[in-house]
Design a protein around this motif. Structure first.
Motif, mmCIF file in Angstrom:
data_model
loop_
_atom_site.group_PDB
_atom_site.id
_atom_site.type_symbol
_atom_site.label_atom_id
_atom_site.label_comp_id
_atom_site.label_asym_id
_atom_site.label_seq_id
_atom_site.Cartn_x
_atom_site.Cartn_y
_atom_site.Cartn_z
ATOM 1 N N GLY A 141 0.783 -1.230 0.000
ATOM 2 C CA GLY A 141 0.000 0.000 0.000
ATOM 3 C C GLY A 141 0.818 1.285 0.000
ATOM 4 O O GLY A 141 0.263 2.362 0.203
ATOM 5 N N PHE A 142 2.117 1.173 -0.212
ATOM 6 C CA PHE A 142 2.936 2.389 -0.292
ATOM 7 C C PHE A 142 3.152 2.727 -1.762
ATOM 8 O O PHE A 142 3.906 2.063 -2.457
ATOM 9 C CB PHE A 142 4.278 2.191 0.415
ATOM 10 C CG PHE A 142 4.120 1.879 1.870
ATOM 11 C CD1 PHE A 142 3.963 2.902 2.790
ATOM 12 C CD2 PHE A 142 4.070 0.573 2.312
ATOM 13 C CE1 PHE A 142 3.776 2.615 4.137
ATOM 14 C CE2 PHE A 142 3.881 0.274 3.655
ATOM 15 C CZ PHE A 142 3.735 1.304 4.564
ATOM 16 N N LYS A 143 2.477 3.745 -2.222
ATOM 17 C CA LYS A 143 2.537 4.083 -3.637
ATOM 18 C C LYS A 143 3.585 5.169 -3.859
ATOM 19 O O LYS A 143 3.485 6.269 -3.327
ATOM 20 C CB LYS A 143 1.164 4.572 -4.116
ATOM 21 C CG LYS A 143 1.137 4.778 -5.614
ATOM 22 C CD LYS A 143 -0.264 5.037 -6.128
ATOM 23 C CE LYS A 143 -0.228 5.538 -7.581
ATOM 24 N NZ LYS A 143 0.722 4.842 -8.446
ATOM 25 N N LEU A 144 4.582 4.839 -4.654
ATOM 26 C CA LEU A 144 5.652 5.806 -4.929
ATOM 27 C C LEU A 144 5.150 6.852 -5.921
ATOM 28 O O LEU A 144 4.740 6.514 -7.032
ATOM 29 C CB LEU A 144 6.862 5.068 -5.498
ATOM 30 C CG LEU A 144 8.119 5.911 -5.703
ATOM 31 C CD1 LEU A 144 8.632 6.444 -4.373
ATOM 32 C CD2 LEU A 144 9.202 5.084 -6.400
ATOM 33 N N VAL A 145 5.148 8.122 -5.497
ATOM 34 C CA VAL A 145 4.631 9.174 -6.382
ATOM 35 C C VAL A 145 5.711 10.147 -6.851
ATOM 36 O O VAL A 145 5.471 10.973 -7.730
ATOM 37 C CB VAL A 145 3.461 9.961 -5.724
ATOM 38 C CG1 VAL A 145 2.275 9.054 -5.459
ATOM 39 C CG2 VAL A 145 3.909 10.653 -4.430
ATOM 40 N N GLY A 146 6.922 10.050 -6.284
ATOM 41 C CA GLY A 146 7.978 10.961 -6.732
ATOM 42 C C GLY A 146 9.338 10.536 -6.230
ATOM 43 O O GLY A 146 9.466 9.959 -5.147
#
Lengths: 214, 214
Positions: free
Chosen positions: B109-114
């Motif tokens: 559930g850890f979504k890498l966005v940058g």
């Protein structure tokens, strides 16, 4: 040292932290420290510190505190760091590279003596001063390098067979970063590092904060 | 959930492990498990497991065991994983790259966005499907990306100022891999990961083995 067997795993788990802090004090030329001050810096109660260090025979002196260098060395002895450990890394991907260049490993007595991979593009590349060796020829290199410890940073599908191979070549300690559990025979020690566990613990703390603010 | 406050840190520290194991069972289509079987797989006593899970209200049923999916979801809730966390990585070196490509983060559930760096050579490179952004322009990007968590993989000299900057931009959770302690204000949570601690624990175990064999 017969009494060491009774030391709880929780105390053992705190020793690396003591060792790190004392190492920092040492490099800042601080020669002694009270349990109160150590407690403040480490965010552990002073009585906890006294209790932990008493497990190993007690190094403090009333009214003087701890001699930083002696305590650092004593904990290093308990942790088996003072004689050094020859270490190899199997898996020259990003994580393997990062660990190869991780300065604090060498500072703690872990000397990197070899890096292995099976990818032809990676074999022969220089990482942290070492040429990447072919893990398919592990038998050729490992006996001469004579490492104590193998750090495993291969994909999880390969982790089991890598472990088997290095154990068969006499390596007694494995640090496993692959996302899988590896069974090791008696006499071989393994530490599994799950990087996502710390993210999950952080997530828990954030969740508690959110509830506090509701 | 007022009783959650009393849960000891030791129990919390075990939850990610339960969560991982249950996730594995789930992906193997196992729908229920006894505490005895869970105990065998996790190498924790069955009574420890019952005790731990009772802290959260108890999910087991006499003679049935645990429903894997329900328990997985319940622990995910406690850990705050089920709503997901937008995450950035600051520091696109080897470790940053390794973490960006670490599949199990996204799975939890850890979504890498940058991904950010200040090195012109790295800025604009594509890592794990994202173009590396200039951290000197963090103000421009972070408010839109709106991450909860920043993973810090910069050299220790830069870690403090990176933390300050991301906190000032509203990030409430830090996962710090830099070899230094960072002070954070109230309301911000931090987990420090010291990769060398696990090597030191391994070294301790090897030292104990050596003594046994003497």
């Amino acid at each position: 040292m017969a009494n060491e067997k009774k030391i709880s795993f929780e105390v053992i788990k705190r020793l690396p932290r003591y060792y790190r802090y004392l190492g920092e004090l040492k490099s800042n030329n601080i020669t002694r420290i009270s349990s109160k001050e150590l407690s403040r810096r480490m965010n552990v109660t002073a009585s906890q510190i006294r209790q932990d260090l008493n497990c190993f025979g007690g190094f403090g002196q009333q009214g003087y505190g701890y001699n930083v260098e002696d305590l650092h060395e004593a904990i290093g002895d308990i942790l088996g760091l003072n004689n050094g450990h020859k270490t190899i890394i199997v898996g020259a991907g990003n994580l393997g590279r990062a660990l190869a260049n991780y300065k604090s490993f060498e500072k703690r007595g872990f000397k990197l003596v070899g890096i292995f991979d099976i990818n032809n593009i990676k074999i022969g590349q220089n990482i942290a001063g070492l040429d990447v060796l072919d893990f398919n020829e592990a038998e050729k290199y490992i006996p001469d390098l004579a490492p104590d410890i193998a750090i495993i940073t291969v994909p999880k599908e390969a982790a089991g067979s890598v472990a088997k191979k290095v154990i068969s070549l006499g390596i007694k300690g494995l640090l496993n970063f692959s996302y899988t559990d590896i069974d090791v025979p008696d006499g071989v020690e393994i530490e599994n590092v799950h990087l996502s566990d710390s993210l999950m613990t952080l997530s828990y703390k954030l969740e508690q904060q959110k509830k506090l603010n509701q």
